[in-house]
Design a protein around this motif. Structure first.
Motif, PDB file in Angstrom:
ATOM      1  N   ASP A   1       0.791  -1.286  -0.034  1.00 28.25           N
ATOM      2  CA  ASP A   1       0.096  -0.079  -0.171  1.00 28.25           C
ATOM      3  C   ASP A   1       0.888   1.088   0.004  1.00 28.25           C
ATOM      4  O   ASP A   1       0.695   2.073  -0.631  1.00 28.25           O
ATOM      5  CB  ASP A   1      -1.008  -0.142   1.152  1.00 28.25           C
ATOM      6  CG  ASP A   1      -2.125  -0.953   0.921  1.00 28.25           C
ATOM      7  OD1 ASP A   1      -2.247  -1.631  -0.024  1.00 28.25           O
ATOM      8  OD2 ASP A   1      -2.702  -1.160   2.219  1.00 28.25           O
ATOM      9  N   LEU A   2       1.993   1.330   0.789  1.00 24.63           N
ATOM     10  CA  LEU A   2       2.816   2.330   0.806  1.00 24.63           C
ATOM     11  C   LEU A   2       3.443   2.650  -0.519  1.00 24.63           C
ATOM     12  O   LEU A   2       3.554   3.880  -0.955  1.00 24.63           O
ATOM     13  CB  LEU A   2       3.865   2.058   1.985  1.00 24.63           C
ATOM     14  CG  LEU A   2       4.951   3.133   2.046  1.00 24.63           C
ATOM     15  CD1 LEU A   2       4.277   4.731   2.442  1.00 24.63           C
ATOM     16  CD2 LEU A   2       5.924   3.075   3.082  1.00 24.63           C
ATOM     17  N   TYR A   3       3.820   1.581  -1.276  1.00 25.03           N
ATOM     18  CA  TYR A   3       4.558   1.635  -2.646  1.00 25.03           C
ATOM     19  C   TYR A   3       3.768   2.186  -3.533  1.00 25.03           C
ATOM     20  O   TYR A   3       3.995   3.141  -4.281  1.00 25.03           O
ATOM     21  CB  TYR A   3       5.005   0.356  -3.086  1.00 25.03           C
ATOM     22  CG  TYR A   3       5.733   0.298  -4.129  1.00 25.03           C
ATOM     23  CD1 TYR A   3       6.997   0.707  -4.566  1.00 25.03           C
ATOM     24  CD2 TYR A   3       4.690  -0.059  -5.396  1.00 25.03           C
ATOM     25  CE1 TYR A   3       7.385   0.716  -5.791  1.00 25.03           C
ATOM     26  CE2 TYR A   3       5.209   0.124  -6.835  1.00 25.03           C
ATOM     27  CZ  TYR A   3       6.660   0.352  -6.928  1.00 25.03           C
ATOM     28  OH  TYR A   3       7.280   0.458  -8.242  1.00 25.03           O
ATOM     29  N   ARG A   4       2.214   1.930  -3.628  1.00 21.40           N
ATOM     30  CA  ARG A   4       1.379   2.240  -4.264  1.00 21.40           C
ATOM     31  C   ARG A   4       1.048   3.924  -3.967  1.00 21.40           C
ATOM     32  O   ARG A   4       0.399   4.408  -4.887  1.00 21.40           O
ATOM     33  CB  ARG A   4       0.176   1.361  -4.435  1.00 21.40           C
ATOM     34  CG  ARG A   4       0.387   0.111  -4.956  1.00 21.40           C
ATOM     35  CD  ARG A   4      -0.894  -0.860  -5.040  1.00 21.40           C
ATOM     36  NE  ARG A   4      -1.101  -1.311  -3.789  1.00 21.40           N
ATOM     37  CZ  ARG A   4      -0.522  -2.320  -3.439  1.00 21.40           C
ATOM     38  NH1 ARG A   4       0.517  -3.207  -4.094  1.00 21.40           N
ATOM     39  NH2 ARG A   4      -0.939  -2.843  -2.248  1.00 21.40           N
ATOM     40  N   LEU A   5       0.966   4.084  -2.880  1.00 19.53           N
ATOM     41  CA  LEU A   5       0.836   5.696  -2.665  1.00 19.53           C
ATOM     42  C   LEU A   5       1.975   6.701  -3.168  1.00 19.53           C
ATOM     43  O   LEU A   5       1.579   7.828  -3.247  1.00 19.53           O
ATOM     44  CB  LEU A   5       0.820   5.746  -0.973  1.00 19.53           C
ATOM     45  CG  LEU A   5      -0.426   5.332  -0.282  1.00 19.53           C
ATOM     46  CD1 LEU A   5      -0.144   5.591   1.178  1.00 19.53           C
ATOM     47  CD2 LEU A   5      -1.692   6.231  -0.722  1.00 19.53           C
TER      48      LEU A   5
END
Length: 484
Positions: free
Chosen positions: A423-427
């Motif tokens: 999720d962090l990467y995609r943010l």
């Protein structure tokens, strides 16, 4: 090479070196786990006299002012009313480097706050990240060993760093933060701070709430590129220390807003992530930030050694209305931090001026090396007693909470190490992702074994296929078939 059996220092074989012994899978940690205690106690005595971790630091005095009424959630006196001010001391630090290391290295930053409240000192001992690399204190000495120097070459050892991380997939969330732009703050003033762990607030009626602390910088978040950070490290290795001192000296007082996330106790059993796992965050959509107050740093130390170097912090330094959670990493720190200070500074470290509470202190601890005060004078030195000496106050007894399960060394029930990292990467923006991958590749290229690299690539891929593929391509390696 044939594997040998890991043993304790007295030769007994170790059955589980990955999980501490707890009451049920969630905890709390049991004092009978002698292997955990031995590891932590020995680890605290491995360096003389420098801090084992957080050796390089800068500090300042200031105050905390309550800006929102939170008395419905906690009976802590220093949070009891809007406008109330409490003096405090803050120490910022890098984690892995020695006392003379450069400030602008890629590393988490310690963010420790000591509140001098009317009910005693209260320490929030966190980092500039909301999560950590591991979630069980039994792994902490091993983790920090990988960040230190090789016993033969006395050089930093990328093989050890990435071997440990690749064998500890719970580290992936923090590794992603560390390798992102946030890994090198521009200054100590331009970064957030977090309590990281889950704590418990208890109000005057005895109702409890799980909470997490967030310090949001009012200066805005700013970071350094690796190239500029390396240049500054060579030209001015004390850049962050100097910047903080000069800003305060010039009257440009840095400030942070303190917020909390609040979770009803019963939600801990149903939330989609274990709320006591310090490698996870709580969604702010589920538990929004609630403003508490404002921290301002407005006075520099008069003597660095007396104040910054001798300052001691522990997450076990609590006040009524603030209690701990069964977070396994926190449970280990409750012992390890205070024990480290007793070794490094001395048994009477909390009687030094920088650590001494500003409220009256009445206890029965006597003697010990370098006692700086009156040593209790001729007062009663034991309890219970019949001479009017200090006695317990049952109204301040911590609120009970239910524990269950077998006394066993079992991990948390929730073993999803990939969702939040993904999720962090995609943010991240496209540019931020590219820099993240570039930073990871730069850090992993010195690793001498491809199997370690590929094991780590598999973790990145499980978090997000694009993430893993990009790192693999940057390293000139294929994505392991097992990852797909």
């Amino acid at each position: 090479m044939k594997n040998t059996t890991l043993t304790t220092s007295w030769g007994a074989p170790v059955g589980d070196n990955q999980n501490s012994m707890t009451a049920g899978s969630r905890g709390p940690t049991l004092l009978q786990d002698v292997h955990l205690l031995e590891k932590l106690a020995h680890f605290n005595r491995e360096r003389v006299p420098e801090r084992v971790v957080h050796a390089k630091g800068a500090g300042a005095h200031g105050y905390f002012e309550v800006t929102n009424d939170v008395s419905a959630y906690t009976k802590a006196a220093f949070l009891s009313e809007k406008g109330k001010r409490t003096p405090l001391f803050v120490r910022f630090s890098t984690v892995a480097g020695e006392n003379g290391s450069a400030d602008t290295v890629r590393d988490p930053r310690g963010f420790a706050v000591k509140f001098y409240t009317e009910e005693g000192n209260y320490d929030i001992v966190g980092n500039n990240t909301p999560v950590f690399f591991i979630r069980d204190a039994i792994k902490f000495p091993d983790f920090i060993h990988t960040q230190k120097r090789h016993p033969v070459t006395h050089l930093k050892n990328p093989d050890a760093v990435w071997d440990f991380w690749s064998l500890s997939p719970e580290s992936l969330h923090q590794v992603t933060i560390l390798m992102s732009d946030r890994g090198i703050p521009a200054t100590l003033r331009h970064m957030h701070g977090f309590g990281s762990h889950t704590f418990k607030w208890v109000n005057a009626e005895g109702t409890g709430y799980w909470i997490k602390y967030h310090f949001k910088t009012e200066q805005g978040v700013k970071n350094l590129s690796p190239e500029l950070a390396a240049q500054i490290a060579g030209e001015n290795p004390d850049y962050h220390t100097e910047d903080l001192f000069n800003a305060i000296e010039a009257g440009d007082f840095p400030a942070w807003k303190l917020y909390v996330q609040i979770m009803p106790l019963e939600d801990a059993d149903t939330y989609r992530f274990d709320p006591f796992d310090v490698t996870k965050v709580w969604s702010q959509k589920d538990y929004p930030l609630i403003e508490v107050g404002r921290m301002v740093l407005d006075r520099n130390p008069e003597n660095y050694f007396a104040e910054v170097e001798q300052a001691t912090f522990s997450p076990g330094t609590l006040v009524p209305g603030v209690e701990v959670s069964p977070d396994k990493m926190l449970q280990g720190r409750l012992f390890a931090y205070a024990d480290a200070h007793r070794y490094r500074v001395g048994a009477n470290h909390n009687a030094l001026p920088i650590n001494r509470p500003k409220c009256p202190v009445h206890h029965h601890q006597r003697d010990g090396q370098m006692r700086p005060d009156s040593n209790g004078g001729g007062s009663v030195y034991y309890e219970p007693n019949s001479f009017g000496g200090p006695a317990e106050a049952p109204q301040h007894k911590p609120a009970p909470y239910e524990v269950n399960g077998l006394a066993d060394s079992t991990p948390y029930d929730e073993n999803d190490h990939y969702t939040q990292a993904g999720d962090l990467y995609r943010l991240l923006s496209v540019e931020e992702r590219a820099r993240l991958v570039q930073n990871i590749a730069r850090a992993m290229k010195p690793v001498t074994r491809d199997d370690i690299k590929q094991r780590q690539i598999e973790h990145f891929y499980k978090a997000d296929p694009e993430y893993g593929t990009a790192v693999a391509e940057a390293l000139g390696l294929p994505v392991p078939a097992a990852a797909k």
